[in-house]
Write a protein that holds these residues in place. Structure first.
Motif, PDB file in Angstrom:
ATOM      1  N   ARG A 122     138.286 -10.125  26.510  1.00  0.00           N
ATOM      2  CA  ARG A 122     137.103  -9.232  26.159  1.00  0.00           C
ATOM      3  C   ARG A 122     136.414  -9.619  24.929  1.00  0.00           C
ATOM      4  NH1 ARG A 122     137.353  -8.492  31.055  1.00  0.00           N
ATOM      5  NH2 ARG A 122     138.973  -6.956  31.751  1.00  0.00           N
ATOM      6  N   HIS A 123     135.296  -9.222  24.682  1.00  0.00           N
ATOM      7  CA  HIS A 123     134.619  -9.507  23.046  1.00  0.00           C
ATOM      8  C   HIS A 123     135.578  -8.263  22.319  1.00  0.00           C
ATOM      9  CE1 HIS A 123     131.617 -12.105  24.623  1.00  0.00           C
ATOM     10  NE2 HIS A 123     131.050 -11.300  25.540  1.00  0.00           N
ATOM     11  N   LEU A 124     135.612  -8.775  21.077  1.00  0.00           N
ATOM     12  CA  LEU A 124     136.304  -7.911  20.115  1.00  0.00           C
ATOM     13  C   LEU A 124     135.314  -7.415  18.918  1.00  0.00           C
ATOM     14  CD1 LEU A 124     138.852  -6.558  19.182  1.00  0.00           C
ATOM     15  CD2 LEU A 124     139.344  -8.577  17.845  1.00  0.00           C
ATOM     16  N   VAL A 125     134.980  -6.302  18.982  1.00  0.00           N
ATOM     17  CA  VAL A 125     134.319  -5.795  17.513  1.00  0.00           C
ATOM     18  C   VAL A 125     135.352  -5.253  16.741  1.00  0.00           C
ATOM     19  CG1 VAL A 125     132.567  -4.220  16.749  1.00  0.00           C
ATOM     20  CG2 VAL A 125     132.241  -5.282  18.597  1.00  0.00           C
ATOM     21  N   LEU A 126     135.493  -5.904  15.565  1.00  0.00           N
ATOM     22  CA  LEU A 126     136.773  -5.751  14.730  1.00  0.00           C
ATOM     23  C   LEU A 126     136.280  -4.848  13.719  1.00  0.00           C
ATOM     24  CD1 LEU A 126     139.648  -6.410  14.363  1.00  0.00           C
ATOM     25  CD2 LEU A 126     139.233  -8.527  13.110  1.00  0.00           C
ATOM     26  N   VAL A 127     136.238  -3.671  13.594  1.00  0.00           N
ATOM     27  CA  VAL A 127     136.174  -2.705  12.683  1.00  0.00           C
ATOM     28  C   VAL A 127     137.150  -2.529  11.338  1.00  0.00           C
ATOM     29  CG1 VAL A 127     135.532  -0.351  12.149  1.00  0.00           C
ATOM     30  CG2 VAL A 127     134.914  -1.192  14.353  1.00  0.00           C
ATOM     31  N   SER A 128     138.399  -2.806  11.984  1.00  0.00           N
ATOM     32  CA  SER A 128     139.690  -2.491  11.081  1.00  0.00           C
ATOM     33  C   SER A 128     139.707  -3.982  10.133  1.00  0.00           C
ATOM     34  CB  SER A 128     140.949  -2.748  11.798  1.00  0.00           C
ATOM     35  OG  SER A 128     140.785  -1.202  12.702  1.00  0.00           O
ATOM     36  N   LYS A 129     139.222  -3.804   8.832  1.00  0.00           N
ATOM     37  CA  LYS A 129     139.019  -4.781   7.898  1.00  0.00           C
ATOM     38  C   LYS A 129     140.630  -5.065   7.471  1.00  0.00           C
ATOM     39  CE  LYS A 129     138.116  -1.013   4.183  1.00  0.00           C
ATOM     40  NZ  LYS A 129     137.819  -0.200   5.358  1.00  0.00           N
ATOM     41  N   GLU A 130     141.350  -4.111   7.678  1.00  0.00           N
ATOM     42  CA  GLU A 130     142.631  -4.179   7.264  1.00  0.00           C
ATOM     43  C   GLU A 130     143.124  -5.670   8.012  1.00  0.00           C
ATOM     44  OE1 GLU A 130     141.689  -0.107   6.586  1.00  0.00           O
ATOM     45  OE2 GLU A 130     141.599  -1.501   8.314  1.00  0.00           O
ATOM     46  N   ARG A 142     140.630 -17.789  18.256  1.00  0.00           N
ATOM     47  CA  ARG A 142     141.310 -17.543  19.709  1.00  0.00           C
ATOM     48  C   ARG A 142     140.111 -17.192  20.567  1.00  0.00           C
ATOM     49  NH1 ARG A 142     147.461 -15.788  19.295  1.00  0.00           N
ATOM     50  NH2 ARG A 142     148.134 -17.131  17.697  1.00  0.00           N
ATOM     51  N   ALA A 143     139.314 -16.370  20.051  1.00  0.00           N
ATOM     52  CA  ALA A 143     138.162 -15.806  20.737  1.00  0.00           C
ATOM     53  C   ALA A 143     137.465 -17.064  21.312  1.00  0.00           C
ATOM     54  CB  ALA A 143     137.332 -14.733  20.072  1.00  0.00           C
ATOM     55  N   ARG A 144     137.063 -18.007  20.303  1.00  0.00           N
ATOM     56  CA  ARG A 144     136.131 -19.125  20.869  1.00  0.00           C
ATOM     57  C   ARG A 144     136.819 -19.760  22.038  1.00  0.00           C
ATOM     58  NH1 ARG A 144     135.627 -19.315  15.363  1.00  0.00           N
ATOM     59  NH2 ARG A 144     136.951 -21.125  15.132  1.00  0.00           N
ATOM     60  N   GLU A 145     137.945 -19.987  21.962  1.00  0.00           N
ATOM     61  CA  GLU A 145     139.000 -20.939  22.898  1.00  0.00           C
ATOM     62  C   GLU A 145     138.546 -20.185  24.222  1.00  0.00           C
ATOM     63  OE1 GLU A 145     142.564 -21.559  21.500  1.00  0.00           O
ATOM     64  OE2 GLU A 145     141.974 -23.207  20.279  1.00  0.00           O
ATOM     65  N   LYS A 146     138.537 -18.834  24.217  1.00  0.00           N
ATOM     66  CA  LYS A 146     138.577 -18.159  25.339  1.00  0.00           C
ATOM     67  C   LYS A 146     137.152 -17.650  25.917  1.00  0.00           C
ATOM     68  CE  LYS A 146     141.432 -15.610  27.480  1.00  0.00           C
ATOM     69  NZ  LYS A 146     142.249 -15.870  28.729  1.00  0.00           N
ATOM     70  N   GLY A 147     136.184 -18.198  25.196  1.00  0.00           N
ATOM     71  CA  GLY A 147     134.663 -18.015  25.440  1.00  0.00           C
ATOM     72  C   GLY A 147     134.196 -16.502  25.188  1.00  0.00           C
TER      73      GLY A 147
END
Length: 466
Positions: A122-130, A142-147
């Motif tokens: 799944r694409h991840l929208v990362l709101v959590s700046k923490e 890791r996301a790039r590796e998973k496409g």
């Protein structure tokens, strides 16, 4: 950019799952009900009751909400076309969703959610700046590796500022400085000799005569304003954290570990956040910083928005632009270009759509760990103290934050601020000392720690055991 391009495809609406239904999550759920290109039928929080309450709060009829405790229940609810409230992302991540929006603000839980989403494709929208401040580059790798894509979120300043910086760079502007207005303005009542910020009003008798920059020396006027308004906080952990994300996504850097953070009117920014040789505060160009927007009660706000300060390379052009109201500094050499908005979850969907439709991040495609946010003790902290993160700004009592060049973890290395959050001190930390990895005990099985160690290996070639 014409945003109607999101309707240019024949694909069905983008399906999302929002994890964390606080103010950001609820504003996204609310706005999604009015959109053609995005569906938001899945909400996840600490328990399904909390998630269900968020769905009801944005107008979803109770009879259409299904509280699910298993993946099987979630699959049945999805097939029935219902809205799904869950207490664990693992129960819903295998549904046919395109994008997971991580908005918990919790470092450890957010790291787990990010890992789960990427592993599930799944694409991840990362709101959590923490989370992003500690392991954002590793999650993106890791996301790039998973496409798939990890992206910051439009509606928060990092994504908006990265977009503005990239716009300026494409157009060939020389970026002297870039940054954001702080979350809360400093609203000056000159007649009463008071400033109000974030609902708190304090007397500032020494602010008399400091309301305008005029021809005063920048460093002297900024220092005088800071002293006169000393009763108000002028350094905020979220400001440093958000600008760290921008630094990791760009080639810009910082002048000082705690930023200059001047109290300034909007039309003064270009005169202050420019090199000292031009009458400003900065030691060089390409710097990131924040300003506290000084204004009267009926004057326009920067609205927590973002800006770039650019060099004025054509005197004639910028004279014309100044006549049209553009924010040219007092020397005529620099100008502020301001984007006065950040609408939280109300505009998050542009990042969702960029990821799902175009496979692109609204931040950097490949952020790098250039800086760390670290913690410095503001008082003596005894062994056994739990560094509890709390409050709206996710601060830690007794700790200040500052920015340092990133380095791999080691016992002697400063602990990233949000890796230290909620951990227990195993030895005393004296006032003024940085909290190091050797000072804290991290529970076994920490996903955040494991991701950070993997990031150190990927980007620095090694990671020492914490």
């Amino acid at each position: 950019m014409n945003y109607h391009r999101y309707f240019a495809t024949e694909r069905p609406p983008v399906e999302t799952a929002i994890v964390g239904t606080g103010s950001f999550g609820r504003s996204f759920l609310l706005q999604a009900q009015h959109m053609k290109a995005v569906n938001a039928r899945v909400a996840v929080d600490v328990d399904s009751a909390t998630a269900a309450a968020a769905l009801r709060a944005v107008g979803i009829p109770g009879e259409r909400i299904r509280r699910c405790a298993t993946a099987e229940q979630a699959e049945a609810a999805w097939a029935a076309g219902d809205f799904i409230a869950a207490g664990d992302l693992a129960q819903v991540v295998d549904l046919p969703i395109d994008v997971v929006i991580e908005a918990t603000g919790h470092p450890e839980a957010g790291a787990r959610h990010g890992e789960l989403a990427i592993a599930a494709g799944r694409h991840l929208v990362l709101v959590s700046k923490e989370v992003d401040s500690v392991v954002g580059p590793e999650l993106a790798r890791r996301a790039r590796e998973k496409g798939v894509v990890v992206t910051p979120v439009d509606g928060d300043q990092p994504s908006l500022l990265i977009g503005l910086i990239s716009w300026a760079e494409v157009l060939g502007f020389e970026i002297v400085a870039a940054g954001k207005s702080s979350e809360y303005d400093f609203v000056l009542d000159a007649a009463e000799g008071a400033i109000t910020s974030n609902g708190r009003t304090v007397p500032v008798p020494d602010f008399a005569g400091l309301g305008r920059l005029g021809d005063a020396a920048a460093d002297e006027r900024v220092a005088a304003r800071s002293r006169a308004a000393a009763a108000l906080s002028q350094r905020a952990v979220p400001d440093l954290c958000e600008l760290l994300l921008v630094a990791n996504a760009t080639e810009l850097s910082f002048d000082r570990p705690d930023l200059h953070a001047p109290i300034a009117r909007i039309d003064e920014v270009a005169s202050l956040l420019c090199p000292a040789e031009d009458g400003g505060l900065l030691a060089g160009t390409g710097r990131l910083d924040v300003f506290h927007c000084l204004r009267g009660a009926h004057e326009v706000s920067a609205a927590g928005g973002v800006f770039v300060v650019v060099r004025c390379t054509s005197e004639e052009t910028w004279r014309i632009l100044a006549e049209k109201g553009h924010l040219v500094g007092r020397t005529g050499n620099h100008a502020t270009i301001l984007l006065p908005r950040h609408l939280l979850g109300l505009e998050a969907a542009t990042s969702v759509l960029e990821a799902a439709i175009h496979g692109a991040s609204t931040g950097a495609a490949a952020p790098k760990p250039r800086y760390d946010l670290v913690a410095r003790a503001q008082r003596d902290l005894p062994a056994g103290t739990v560094l509890a993160m709390g409050g709206h700004h996710h601060t830690i009592d007794g700790l200040g934050a500052e920015l340092q060049p990133a380095a791999p973890l080691s016992p002697a290395a400063p602990a990233p601020f949000y890796l230290a959050a909620n951990q227990r001190l195993v030895r005393d930390v004296r006032q003024g000392a940085l909290v190091t990895m050797a000072d804290i005990e991290i529970a076994s099985g920490s996903v955040l720690l494991a991701l950070r160690q993997a990031q150190d290996v990927a980007f620095f070639g090694h990671s020492a055991a914490a």
